[in-house]
Design a protein around this motif. Structure first.
Motif, mmCIF file in Angstrom:
data_model
loop_
_atom_site.group_PDB
_atom_site.id
_atom_site.type_symbol
_atom_site.label_atom_id
_atom_site.label_comp_id
_atom_site.label_asym_id
_atom_site.label_seq_id
_atom_site.Cartn_x
_atom_site.Cartn_y
_atom_site.Cartn_z
ATOM 1 N N VAL A 20 0.832 -1.208 0.000
ATOM 2 C CA VAL A 20 0.000 0.000 0.000
ATOM 3 C C VAL A 20 0.865 1.256 0.000
ATOM 4 C CG1 VAL A 20 -1.662 1.325 1.370
ATOM 5 C CG2 VAL A 20 -1.969 -1.137 1.074
ATOM 6 N N THR A 46 2.473 1.667 -3.586
ATOM 7 C CA THR A 46 1.470 2.048 -4.586
ATOM 8 C C THR A 46 0.963 3.460 -4.340
ATOM 9 O OG1 THR A 46 0.810 -0.277 -4.709
ATOM 10 C CG2 THR A 46 -0.656 1.333 -5.718
ATOM 11 N N SER A 47 0.744 3.799 -3.076
ATOM 12 C CA SER A 47 0.287 5.151 -2.738
ATOM 13 C C SER A 47 1.325 6.189 -3.122
ATOM 14 C CB SER A 47 -0.002 5.248 -1.233
ATOM 15 O OG SER A 47 -1.018 4.369 -0.842
ATOM 16 N N ILE A 83 1.052 6.867 -6.780
ATOM 17 C CA ILE A 83 -0.131 7.695 -7.023
ATOM 18 C C ILE A 83 0.159 9.150 -6.677
ATOM 19 C CG2 ILE A 83 -2.488 8.164 -6.250
ATOM 20 C CD1 ILE A 83 -2.852 5.125 -5.907
ATOM 21 N N ILE A 85 -4.933 2.834 -12.418
ATOM 22 C CA ILE A 85 -4.899 1.958 -11.251
ATOM 23 C C ILE A 85 -4.647 0.507 -11.671
ATOM 24 C CG2 ILE A 85 -6.147 1.187 -9.210
ATOM 25 C CD1 ILE A 85 -5.350 4.176 -9.253
ATOM 26 N N SER A 88 -1.751 -2.343 -10.158
ATOM 27 C CA SER A 88 -1.941 -3.700 -9.647
ATOM 28 C C SER A 88 -1.115 -4.700 -10.444
ATOM 29 C CB SER A 88 -3.427 -4.086 -9.668
ATOM 30 O OG SER A 88 -3.951 -4.034 -10.981
ATOM 31 N N PHE A 137 -6.017 -1.478 0.407
ATOM 32 C CA PHE A 137 -6.148 -0.026 0.562
ATOM 33 C C PHE A 137 -7.259 0.318 1.550
ATOM 34 C CE2 PHE A 137 -3.050 0.846 -2.525
ATOM 35 C CZ PHE A 137 -2.886 2.212 -2.668
ATOM 36 N N THR A 174 -10.273 3.275 -1.563
ATOM 37 C CA THR A 174 -9.681 2.519 -2.664
ATOM 38 C C THR A 174 -8.548 3.308 -3.310
ATOM 39 O OG1 THR A 174 -11.188 3.469 -4.293
ATOM 40 C CG2 THR A 174 -11.916 1.446 -3.153
ATOM 41 N N PRO A 175 -7.695 2.647 -4.106
ATOM 42 C CA PRO A 175 -6.647 3.379 -4.837
ATOM 43 C C PRO A 175 -7.228 4.462 -5.744
ATOM 44 C CG PRO A 175 -6.217 1.023 -4.914
ATOM 45 C CD PRO A 175 -7.575 1.190 -4.302
#
Length: 281
Positions: A161, A164-165, A168, A177, A181, A195, A202-203
């Motif tokens: 998380v 990935t965050s 973003i 998105i 993944s 998330f 959510t993402p």
């Protein structure tokens, strides 16, 4: 009466979870402030008179005496400051509260809780007592840092998380998105589940918030604004889409938002709170 504000970045590994620890003492610029959603969370240990929060679409305002925990919001919330106000807290990265929560972050989405509900009454009472007798703001920040270090625990999926965050955030939300993944080697369902457990959203929702935050911070309320250029540069379909997002996040139209920001600048130039909170009165 002015405001004393002291902040610092915590030591590792807390710096991977928390942007800064802060101390606030004094009269806030307004008795009520509206805080639009940001890609961040908040933890406050209150040392003064209880404050009040109206979150999301709630009509009722709740009172918080010991402090509060706010996971990443999806709606603006209204913060009512006592006069004067005194607190110690942490501005937390979207995923940063997860190692300190006894429940999934999704359960707290747009539902602030007291810090007592998270850490228990005896522990919070002891922490507040120690802060009340501390020798100044820096010692108070150290006490909070030590408490967070003591409570830090392993959290399944945090690395996924967090990484990935960070992608973003680095793209201001302008990333597919599905590609994230795939790059992480997990299904989109698994990613969304992690998330929601660790951030509360959510993402896709995080990306939407990051894009809006980046757009708003690009606005210079003191100068002329080309709304069409701003909306296009941020990747919004058109100005109607841009306006819809503004109302969804702030409850205001873009032009009204700038008017309120200009009021803050005019009435409280250089204030430590200027930049995101808006006068609610």
């Amino acid at each position: 009466m002015g405001v004393e504000y002291v902040s610092r970045v915590p030591r590792p590994p807390l710096d991977g979870l928390i942007d800064d620890l802060y101390y606030l003492d004094g009269a806030p610029p307004y008795a009520r402030l509206t805080l639009p959603p940001m890609p961040s969370a908040l933890l406050i240990v209150n040392l003064g008179t209880p404050f009040r929060i109206r979150s999301g679409t709630d009509i009722e305002t709740a009172e918080y005496a010991d402090g509060c925990v706010v996971t990443m919001p999806t709606r603006a919330f209204e913060f009512g400051y006592p006069l004067p106000s005194r607190s110690v807290g942490a501005h937390v990265k979207p995923w940063g509260l997860a190692p300190f929560l006894p429940m999934p972050a999704a359960e707290l989405c747009d539902r602030p809780v007291t810090i007592e509900q998270v850490w228990g009454r005896p522990a919070v009472a002891e922490l507040r007592d120690r802060m009340a007798t501390a020798d100044g703001p820096h010692e108070m920040l150290t006490l909070l840092e030590e408490e967070l270090m003591r409570r830090l625990c392993e959290t399944a999926g945090l690395g996924l998380v967090r990484h990935t965050s960070s992608v973003i955030a680095a793209t201001s939300g302008a990333v597919a998105i599905g590609d994230l993944s795939v790059a992480a080697g997990v299904s989109s369902t698994h990613l969304a589940q992690r998330f929601k457990e660790l951030i509360g959203v959510t993402p896709k929702r995080l990306a939407r918030t990051c894009r809006f935050a980046a757009t708003v911070f690009a606005i210079d309320p003191a100068g002329p604004i080309d709304w069409s250029d701003l909306a296009g540069g941020a990747g919004y379909f058109d100005q109607a889409h841009f306006g819809h997002e503004f109302r969804a996040f702030t409850g205001l139209t873009p032009t009204r938002y700038v008017e309120v920001r200009r009021r803050f600048l005019r009435e409280h130039p250089g204030h430590v709170m200027d930049g995101w909170p808006l006068p609610a009165d």
